[in-house]
Write an enzyme that holds these catalytic residues in place. Structure first.
Site, mmCIF file in Angstrom:
data_model
loop_
_atom_site.group_PDB
_atom_site.id
_atom_site.type_symbol
_atom_site.label_atom_id
_atom_site.label_comp_id
_atom_site.label_asym_id
_atom_site.label_seq_id
_atom_site.Cartn_x
_atom_site.Cartn_y
_atom_site.Cartn_z
ATOM 1 N N HIS A 141 12.219 -10.860 -2.276
ATOM 2 C CA HIS A 141 10.954 -10.498 -2.777
ATOM 3 C C HIS A 141 9.709 -10.635 -1.777
ATOM 4 C CE1 HIS A 141 11.519 -10.420 -7.144
ATOM 5 N NE2 HIS A 141 12.624 -10.179 -6.596
ATOM 6 N N TYR A 143 2.159 -12.230 -12.525
ATOM 7 C CA TYR A 143 1.496 -13.328 -12.969
ATOM 8 C C TYR A 143 0.276 -12.545 -13.718
ATOM 9 C CZ TYR A 143 3.800 -16.728 -9.981
ATOM 10 O OH TYR A 143 4.631 -17.398 -9.226
ATOM 11 N N PRO A 200 4.271 -25.611 -12.560
ATOM 12 C CA PRO A 200 5.303 -24.479 -11.846
ATOM 13 C C PRO A 200 4.478 -23.169 -11.606
ATOM 14 C CG PRO A 200 5.621 -24.579 -14.373
ATOM 15 C CD PRO A 200 4.821 -25.626 -14.021
ATOM 16 N N LYS A 232 6.631 -24.135 -6.868
ATOM 17 C CA LYS A 232 6.726 -25.272 -5.695
ATOM 18 C C LYS A 232 7.780 -26.476 -5.921
ATOM 19 C CE LYS A 232 4.259 -22.822 -2.875
ATOM 20 N NZ LYS A 232 5.055 -22.146 -1.847
ATOM 21 N N TYR A 280 1.998 -19.385 -0.907
ATOM 22 C CA TYR A 280 3.435 -18.861 -1.834
ATOM 23 C C TYR A 280 4.561 -18.881 -1.321
ATOM 24 C CZ TYR A 280 5.228 -16.655 -6.156
ATOM 25 O OH TYR A 280 5.981 -16.693 -7.259
#
Ligand code: FAS
Ligand code: PHB
Length: 403
Positions: free
Chosen positions: A72, A207, A300, A304, A392
C-alpha cells in the site's frame, strides 16, 4: 539442557530472534506455552512497515510475503463525510506498508526454524526464569529457564534469556520490582474487530472519525476484510450480532456524497480488544532482555505493535551477535536505551493517532471541534501530513543511544 540463548515465547518477537540468531550461527531454544496451531490462529496484527517486510525478505523468510502481501502506498482519513488520502510516495520518500497477517508471519517463521532444526518446546507449563538478574560480566551465575513439558520437568541453562512472552508473560514480572519503572495509560475505549469474507471496499485503509465513534476499514487479502469500530473497553461481544456491527460500520464509514458503499460478507471472526499505552524501563535486567509486547504495548491505531517488536529484535540480535563474535558487551548494555528511543517515538505517534481519531467521553463540544480542526490541518498541510506519513511507514532505525 544447555544452549546459548533461551527464548521465552514463540510469537513474532521470539521466533524472529531465534531465526536471526541462527543466521549468525548462534544457538537458541524457544519455550512456548501454547500449541503451534494456537499461536498461528490468533488473529492479531495485519500491517507491516516496509522495514519489517524488507527484513523478513532479506533474511529468507519473505517468499510468501512477496507473493501474497498487499503493498500500500497510502491511507485515507475520512471525516466530515469526506476522504483525504495520505500519499506515501509523495510524503514518505516512496516507502510503503504491506498488508500481511501476523498469522502468516509466525507460520513462515515456524517453518523456517523447524526446517533449520531449531528447537521449540510447545505447550510448556509453569515456566519460570532464574539466576538472570545478577548474571553477567564477572559473575559465574548462569541464567536458567525451568518448565514442565508433557508432565516432565525441564531446565535450560543458557548465557542469555530473551523475554518475548508478551504482555501477560512471566518474564517482566520476574524482574525485581525496584529495578523497573512502569509507564501506563489505559484508554476509555476498545476496538470491536471483525474478519469478513467480503472484498475490501477501499483499495487502501480508511481511518474514520465520526460522531458515533472511530471506525477502521482494513483488510487481510482481496477477499477478506478486517474492520473495527470503537466500543466500550468492556464491550460484551454477545450483544453485537453481525447486523448491528455492519450498521455501525455503514454509519461511521459513509461519505456525504453517498457514492461510496461498504460490501458486507460472512463474519468469520469477531472480538473486542482493550487499548493501552505501556512501557517498561529499562527493557533489560542482568542477562534478561525483554522484547516486544513483554516490554511495551501500543494502541493499535498506529499499526505499530508487531513492527515495534521486530525493531527490538533487530537490535537484540545484533547485540548478541556482537557479544559472541567479540566478547564486547557494548551493544548488549545499550540495548534498552537504543530500543526505548524508538519505543517512545512510536508511543507518541500511536497516542496521537488514537487521540485524534477517537471520541473521549470526557471531551466536550470544544474538543470535537478541535479534533476536526486537527484532521483538517493534517489533510490540508503538507508538513502535517508528512509527519503522519513518515511515522506510519516507519521511522528509520537509530542505533545510537539518546545523548
Ligand atoms: P506475542 O504476545 O505475540 O507473543 C508472546 C508469546 O509468548 C505468545 O505466543 C504466548 O503464548 C507466549 N507466552 C506467554 N506467556 C508465556 C509463558 N509463561 N511461557 C511461555 N510462553 C508464553 N498490533 C498491530 O500492529 N496491529 C494490530 O491490529 C494488532 N492487533 C492486536 C490484537 C490483539 C487481540 C492483541 C492482543 C494484540 C494486537 N496487536 C496488534 C499487537 C500484537 O500484534 C503484538 O504487538 C505482537 O503480537 C507482539 O509480538 P510478541 O512481542 O512476540 O508478543
Ligand atoms: C489491521 O489490519 O488489523 C490493522 C491495520 C491498521 C491498524 C490497526 C489494525 O492501525
Amino acid at each position: 539442557m544447555r544452549t546459548q540463548v533461551g527464548i521465552v515465547g514463540a510469537g513474532p518477537a521470539g521466533l524472529l530472534l531465534s531465526h536471526l540468531l541462527h543466521l549468525h550461527g548462534i544457538e537458541s531454544v524457544v519455550v512456548e506455552s501454547r500449541s503451534r496451531q494456537y499461536v498461528e490462529e490468533r488473529v492479531r496484527a495485519g500491517l507491516l512497515e516496509q522495514m519489517t517486510a524488507d527484513l523478513l525478505v532479506e533474511t529468507g523468510v519473505g517468499a510468501r510475503l512477496q507473493r501474497e502481501g498487499l503493498v500500500h502506498h497510502g491511507i485515507f482519513l475520512r471525516f466530515g463525510g469526506r476522504s483525504h488520502r495520505i500519499d506515501f510516495d509523495e510524503l514518505a520518500g516512496g516507502h510503503t506498508v504491506v498488508i500481511y497477517p501476523q498469522n502468516k508471519v509466525v507460520a513462515d517463521l515456524f517453518d523456517a526454524r523447524l526446517n533449520a532444526g531449531g528447537q521449540i518446546f510447545f505447550e510448556a507449563q509453569e515456566t519460570s526464569i532464574h539466576d538472570f538478574a545478577e548474571a553477567g560480566p564477572g559473575s559465574s551465575l548462569k541464567p536458567k529457564i525451568r518448565f514442565r513439558e508433557h508432565g516432565e520437568s525441564r531446565e535450560i541453562v543458557c548465557d542469555l534469556i530473551a523475554g518475548c512472552d508478551g504482555f501477560h508473560g512471566i518474564c517482566r514480572p520476574s524482574i525485581p520490582r525496584d529495578r523497573l519503572a512502569i509507564f501506563d495509560r489505559i484508554y476509555p475505549f476498545g476496538w470491536l474487530g471483525i474478519l469478513a469474507e467480503a472484498p475490501p471496499s477501499s483499495p487502501e485503509l480508511v481511518y474514520a472519525y465520526h460522531e458515533r465513534g472511530f471506525a477502521l476499514l482494513s483488510m487481510r487479502s482481496p477477499h477478506l476484510g478486517r474492520l473495527y469500530i470503537q466500543c466500550a473497553p468492556d464491550e460484551d461481544i454477545e450483544k453485537w450480532p453481525d447486523e448491528r456491527i455492519w450498521a455501525e460500520l455503514h454509519a461511521r464509514l459513509a461519505t456525504s456524497d453517498g457514492k461510496w458503499t461498504l460490501a458486507e460478507g460472512p463474519v468469520v471472526q469477531k472480538g473486542v480488544t482493550g487499548m493501552r499505552s505501556f512501557v517498561t524501563e529499562p527493557m533489560q535486567c542482568g542477562r534478561l532482555f525483554l522484547a516486544g509486547d513483554a516490554a511495551h504495548i501500543v494502541p493499535p491505531t498506529g499499526a505499530k505493535g508487531l513492527n515495534l517488536a521486530v525493531a527490538d529484535v533487530r537490535v537484540l540480535a545484533r547485540a548478541i551477535a556482537e557479544y559472541y563474535a567479540t566478547g564486547k558487551e557494548g551493544l548488549l548494555q545499550s540495548y534498552s536505551r537504543i530500543c526505548l528511543r524508538r519505543v517512545w517515538k512510536v508511543q507518541r505517534f500511536s497516542w496521537w493517532m488514537t487521540s485524534m481519531l477517537h471520541l473521549f467521553e470526557t471531551d466536550n463540544a470544544f474538543d470535537r471541534r478541535r479534533q476536526l480542526a486537527e484532521l483538517d490541518y493534517v489533510a490540508s498541510s503538507r508538513a502535517a501530513s508528512q509527519t503522519l506519513a513518515e511515522n506510519y511507514v516507519g521511522l528509520p532505525m537509530e542505533w545510537d543511544p539518546p545523548k
